[in-house]
Design an enzyme around this catalytic site. Structure first.
Site, mmCIF file in Angstrom:
data_model
loop_
_atom_site.group_PDB
_atom_site.id
_atom_site.type_symbol
_atom_site.label_atom_id
_atom_site.label_comp_id
_atom_site.label_asym_id
_atom_site.label_seq_id
_atom_site.Cartn_x
_atom_site.Cartn_y
_atom_site.Cartn_z
ATOM 1 C CD GLN A 69 -21.785 23.006 -36.886
ATOM 2 O OE1 GLN A 69 -21.712 24.017 -37.557
ATOM 3 N NE2 GLN A 69 -22.705 22.084 -37.110
ATOM 4 C CG HIS A 70 -19.315 18.522 -38.186
ATOM 5 N ND1 HIS A 70 -20.694 18.431 -38.253
ATOM 6 C CD2 HIS A 70 -18.964 19.535 -39.011
ATOM 7 C CE1 HIS A 70 -21.132 19.347 -39.093
ATOM 8 N NE2 HIS A 70 -20.115 20.034 -39.560
ATOM 9 C CG ASP A 222 -18.187 26.347 -35.420
ATOM 10 O OD1 ASP A 222 -19.171 25.809 -35.973
ATOM 11 O OD2 ASP A 222 -17.010 26.097 -35.759
#
Length: 463
Positions: A69-70, A222
Site C-alpha cells: 500500500q501507499h 496487500d
C-alpha cells in the site's frame, strides 16, 4: 478446470500463486526478490514478476495483483516514470505529514478520508516531492499506487487504462471510503496542483486483459487481499505478527479515528477495513531470542516455563520506536526486575506478553470505534510460536484461530481474480483451514494486561 493467478508485489519480493478457480487449491507458485530499499524503479517489479511467474500466467483464465500500500508512482505525459517510486516505508515525508495535519486539523482529515496523514501515505509523499524535487514534480501528470502500475502494465498491450480499487485507493490520503470519491482538493493541497488519478473499479469489475487473453481483475492493497483470502466476516479480527504487527477487521460502515490510531480503510469487497499498525511484533521475539542466545523454538519453550505475568516482569516492546502509539523516538524498557524474576524463562515470557499486549491494545482500539470482536485470527510468522499460541487466548479474551500458513496476499488476489471471472455478488467460497486454540483464562489475561497498561502509561507520559 479454470485456473487463476494471484500476484503479491510486496516490499521484499514478488510472489505468484496459481489456483483452481473453484476450490482455491494452490497448483503452482513462484517468487523473485526485490532490492532492500525505500525507493525503487517500478521496472524492478515488472522484471521480478517475469522471473516469479515464468510461464505460469500463460494458461490462466484470470489474474489480479495485491500490492504494497501507499507508495507513490508518478508518470509524465508519455506515461514514463518520473522518478523511482517512493515506498510506504520511506519516512522522508514525516515532516510533510506533520505539516498537513496542522494545516487542516486531525478531526478534519479523519472526517475527509478516514485516516490521518503519516509518512507512509501517498498524500504526504506528494507534498515532499513537490517541495524537494520541483523540477521532477513539474513533469508529473499522473500518480498511481504500486498495484495500479502493475495492473496497468498487464493490460496496456490490449488498451487497458490506469485503474485502481477502493481498498488500495483508501490508503492514499486523498480518496474517501465514506463517499467513494476522490478528494482532489486534498491532492491539490499536498502537491500544489491537480494530477490524473486512476479510475476506481468495483470489487469484481475487470480492469482489462493481458496480451495472452487472461482477464485482469481490479487488484487491491496487500492488507485488503489478505482479508479477502481469509474470508473475513464482521466480528472477525486479524492480528498479523510479522516484522511489524497489524490488526484489522471487516466492518459494515466507514470509520474515522481522529487520534490517528486506526486507519479507516475500505476493503476489497465493498465493505470497510479499519486497521492499526505497530512497528514491533515478531522482531520482539527475534530480539528476545538473540538476547538469550536461543532459537525461536527454545524461546517459546522458556516462555511456557514461566508463570503468567512473568513474575512481575513487564516488557514495553518499543524496540524500534513505535507507530501506535506514535512514539518514533521511544525505546524498549524492562520493568519490575527482581532477583527472583531475572531468569531466562521470565524474560522470554515478558517478551511474548509485551508483544501481545501491544497488539491486544490494538484490538481494543477497534472495539472503541464500535467494531465487534468475536474472534481473533492469528497470522504471520510470529503466530507459529507455541508460546504465542499459548498466551494469546488469555490476552485477547475471545476465541483465537490460527489459519494454516499461506501466501495470503497472493491468495486473496487470486480469489479476487476468480470472482471477476465468475461474476456475481460475492467471491467464490474457498476454504481456510485453521486450528482453534484452547479457550483462555480471563482472570489471568486481565492480570497481565493491567500490569502492562500501568507500565506503558508511564512510558506514554514520558513522551
Amino acid at each position: 478446470m479454470a485456473t487463476v493467478a494471484g500476484i503479491d508485489c510486496s516490499t521484499q519480493s514478488t510472489k505468484v500463486v496459481v489456483c483452481d478457480a473453484g476450490t482455491g487449491a494452490v497448483l503452482a507458485s513462484g517468487q523473485a526478490p526485490h532490492p532492500d530499499a525505500t525507493e525503487v524503479d517500478p521496472e524492478v517489479w515488472w522484471s521480478a514478476l517475469g522471473e516469479a511467474a515464468g510461464n505460469l500466467l500463460d494458461e490462466v483464465a484470470a489474474v489480479a495483483v495485491g500490492g504494497q500500500q501507499h507508495g507513490m508512482v508518478v508518470l509524465d505525459d508519455a506515461g514514463q516514470v518520473v522518478r523511482p517510486a517512493l515506498l510506504w516505508n520511506d519516512t522522508r515525508s514525516a515532516g510533510a505529514a506533520v505539516d498537513l495535519v496542522k494545516e487542516l486539523g486531525a478531526a478534519a482529515w479523519a472526517e475527509a478520508v478516514g485516516t490521518l496523514p503519516v509518512a507512509s501515505l501517498t498524500v504526504t509523499k506528494l507534498r515532499w516531492f513537490a517541495t524537494h524535487e520541483p523540477d521532477h514534480a513539474a513533469r508529473a501528470r499522473r500518480v498511481m499506487l504500486p498495484h495500479d502500475w502493475l495492473t496497468w502494465r498487464l493490460t496496456a498491450p490490449t488498451g487497458g487504462e490506469p485503474v485502481t480499487d477502493r481498498g488500495d485507493a483508501s490508503g492514499t490520503g486523498y480518496w474517501s471510503p465514506a463517499t467513494g470519491t476522490y478528494r482532489e482538493d486534498l491532492l491539490v493541497r499536498a502537491f500544489g496542483r491537480a494530477l490524473e488519478v486512476p479510475r476506481v473499479l468495483g470489487p469484481a469489475e475487470p480492469a482489462g486483459r493481458t496480451s495472452a487473453g487472461a482477464l485482469v481483475a481490479a487488484g487491491t492493497g496487500d492488507n485488503m487481499a489478505a482479508a479477502l483470502a481469509l474470508g473475513l466476516e464482521p466480528g472477525d479480527v486479524v492480528v498479523s505478527i510479522g516484522t511489524s504487527g497489524t490488526v484489522f477487521a471487516v466492518h459494515s460502515a466507514p470509520t474515522a479515528d481522529p487520534t490517528g490510531y486506526v486507519a479507516g480503510f475500505a476493503d476489497a469487497t465493498g465493505h470497510f477495513l479499519p486497521l492499526l499498525c505497530t512497528l514491533n511484533a515478531a522482531r520482539v521475539l527475534d530480539a528476545g531470542a538473540a538476547l538469550l542466545r536461543v532459537s525461536h523454538a527454545e524461546l517459546a519453550e522458556l516462555a511456557r516455563q514461566a508463570p503468567a505475568g512473568a513474575g512481575g516482569l513487564v516488557l514495553v516492546p518499543y524496540l524500534d520506536g513505535e507507530r501506535t502509539p506514535n512514539l518514533p523516538d521511544a525505546t524498549g524498557s524492562l520493568h519490575g526486575m527482581t532477583r527472583a524474576n531475572m531468569t531466562a524463562a521470565h524474560v522470554a515470557r515478558a517478551a511474548v506478553e509485551g508483544m501481545l499486549c501491544g497488539l491486544a491494545d490494538g484490538v481494543d482500539a477497534l472495539r472503541a470505534l464500535g467494531i465487534p470482536v468475536r474472534r481473533v485470527l492469528l497470522i504471520g510468522g510470529g503466530s507459529r510460536s507455541a508460546a504465542v499460541q499459548s498466551v494469546a487466548p488469555d490476552l485477547f479474551g475471545v476465541p483465537v484461530s490460527v489459519p494454516e500458513p499461506g501466501e495470503y496476499v497472493a491468495l486473496g488476489a487470486a480469489r479476487q481474480a476468480a470472482w471477476a471471472l465468475a461474476g456475481g455478488s460475492a467471491p467464490p467460497a474457498w476454504p481456510v483451514p485453521a486450528i482453534e486454540l484452547p479457550p483462555g483464562d480471563a482472570a489471568r489475561g486481565a492480570l497481565v494486561r493491567d500490569r502492562y497498561a500501568a507500565v506503558a502509561a508511564t512510558v506514554l507520559a514520558a513522551g
